[in-house]
Design a protein around this motif. Structure first.
Motif, short mmCIF file in Angstrom:
data_model
loop_
_atom_site.label_atom_id
_atom_site.label_comp_id
_atom_site.label_asym_id
_atom_site.label_seq_id
_atom_site.Cartn_x
_atom_site.Cartn_y
_atom_site.Cartn_z
N PRO A 178 8.57 -0.65 8.66
CA PRO A 178 8.89 0.42 7.71
C PRO A 178 7.66 1.11 7.14
CG PRO A 178 10.35 -1.43 7.35
CD PRO A 178 9.31 -1.89 8.33
N THR A 179 6.65 0.33 6.79
CA THR A 179 5.44 0.92 6.23
C THR A 179 4.71 1.77 7.27
OG1 THR A 179 5.13 -0.91 4.68
CG2 THR A 179 3.21 0.44 5.17
N GLY A 180 4.52 1.22 8.46
CA GLY A 180 3.81 1.95 9.51
C GLY A 180 4.51 3.23 9.92
N LEU A 181 5.83 3.18 10.06
CA LEU A 181 6.57 4.36 10.46
C LEU A 181 6.59 5.41 9.35
CD1 LEU A 181 9.58 2.66 12.30
CD2 LEU A 181 7.67 3.90 13.33
N THR A 182 6.62 4.96 8.10
CA THR A 182 6.58 5.90 6.98
C THR A 182 5.26 6.66 6.95
OG1 THR A 182 8.08 4.58 5.62
CG2 THR A 182 6.64 6.11 4.46
N LEU A 183 4.16 5.95 7.17
CA LEU A 183 2.86 6.61 7.21
C LEU A 183 2.80 7.61 8.38
CD1 LEU A 183 0.50 3.59 6.44
CD2 LEU A 183 1.29 5.38 4.88
N ALA A 184 3.48 7.29 9.47
CA ALA A 184 3.52 8.21 10.61
C ALA A 184 4.26 9.49 10.25
CB ALA A 184 4.18 7.54 11.80
N VAL A 185 5.36 9.37 9.51
CA VAL A 185 6.12 10.56 9.09
C VAL A 185 5.28 11.41 8.14
CG1 VAL A 185 8.20 11.40 7.95
CG2 VAL A 185 8.33 9.41 9.43
N MET A 186 4.56 10.77 7.23
CA MET A 186 3.71 11.52 6.30
C MET A 186 2.63 12.28 7.05
SD MET A 186 3.35 8.67 3.26
CE MET A 186 2.33 9.73 2.23
N ALA A 187 2.06 11.64 8.06
CA ALA A 187 1.06 12.32 8.87
C ALA A 187 1.67 13.50 9.63
CB ALA A 187 0.42 11.33 9.86
N ALA A 188 2.91 13.32 10.09
CA ALA A 188 3.58 14.40 10.82
C ALA A 188 3.86 15.59 9.90
CB ALA A 188 4.90 13.87 11.40
N ALA A 189 4.18 15.32 8.62
CA ALA A 189 4.44 16.40 7.67
C ALA A 189 3.21 17.27 7.47
CB ALA A 189 4.90 15.82 6.34
N VAL A 190 2.03 16.68 7.56
CA VAL A 190 0.79 17.45 7.45
C VAL A 190 0.46 18.12 8.79
CG1 VAL A 190 -1.68 17.30 6.98
CG2 VAL A 190 -0.07 15.95 5.61
N ALA A 191 0.76 17.42 9.88
CA ALA A 191 0.42 17.93 11.22
C ALA A 191 1.16 19.20 11.57
CB ALA A 191 0.70 16.86 12.27
N VAL A 192 2.33 19.45 10.96
CA VAL A 192 3.09 20.65 11.32
C VAL A 192 2.31 21.92 11.00
CG1 VAL A 192 5.35 19.56 11.02
CG2 VAL A 192 4.29 20.70 9.08
#
Length: 208
Positions: free
Chosen positions: A68-82
């Motif tokens: 859960p922690t790792g995947l959440t950090l991935a989503v946060m990174a994706a929100a910036v990557a857009v």
């Protein structure tokens, strides 16, 4: 000439652009809220039980699963990557974010009934490999993480659906042609979903 300039400056913002700003704001808000829920939940107790002599034993969400922690950090990174990609690239980033959010929800739901981490903690405390916690029980925190995962998945789906309409972050910070270097310098762009949302809340347009 001045009348023409005045009328142009007073022209309303196109509905398509307003809709793009709203969907962008919703995506950032869902990402921020979902991340707060998940990262808060994984730090709380998910399972607890007892050991002989009435010793208590408990484990947090991060001990149950690190996904859960790792995947959440991935989503946060994706929100910036857009903001660094356009067109199809945003669709791909949004799809990955949606899958990661779904992964958060699924792994958190599985952790809501998992006792392996609790037994491992019991074995560690008793120094017995075969030790198991007695009267195991689970808290509601795994379901808080599930809710956070759902919000993160929705944020990814919004990116898939509306991301093509969002201008790139870098476009706002490019100096106009013929302008001297440093003239009209704009603020440094926000780097996290929370900062981007705060900029929108202040009435700024982080997308240019």
């Amino acid at each position: 000439m001045s009348a023409t300039t005045s009328s142009e400056s007073a022209a309303p913002v196109p509905a398509e652009r307003r809709g793009g700003r709203r969907s962008l704001g919703v995506m950032l808000l869902l990402t921020a809220l979902g991340a707060v829920l998940v990262l808060t939940a994984v730090g709380r107790t998910w399972a607890e039980g007892t050991l002989p002599a009435k010793m208590a034993v408990s484990v947090t969400g991060s001990a149950v699963s690190g996904l859960p922690t790792g995947l959440t950090l991935a989503v946060m990174a994706a929100a910036v990557a857009v903001f660094a990609v356009r067109g199809t690239g945003r669709i791909v980033v949004g799809a990955l974010a949606a899958l990661a959010g779904a992964g958060v929800a699924v792994t958190s739901a599985l952790g809501a009934s998992d006792t392996s981490a609790l037994d491992a903690e019991a074995a560690r405390k008793l120094a017995l490999v075969s030790a198991q916690a007695e009267l195991p029980s689970h808290t509601a925190w795994p379901w808080v993480a599930v809710a956070g995962g759902v919000l993160l998945a929705l944020a990814g789906l919004i990116t898939v659906r509306s991301g093509r309409d969002w201008p790139a972050m870098g476009a706002r910070y490019e100096a106009p042609a013929g302008q001297a270097p440093g003239a009209g310098k704009r603020p440094k762009p926000a780097g996290t979903p929370a900062e981007l949302w705060q900029a929108l809340d202040r009435g700024e347009d982080p997308t240019g």
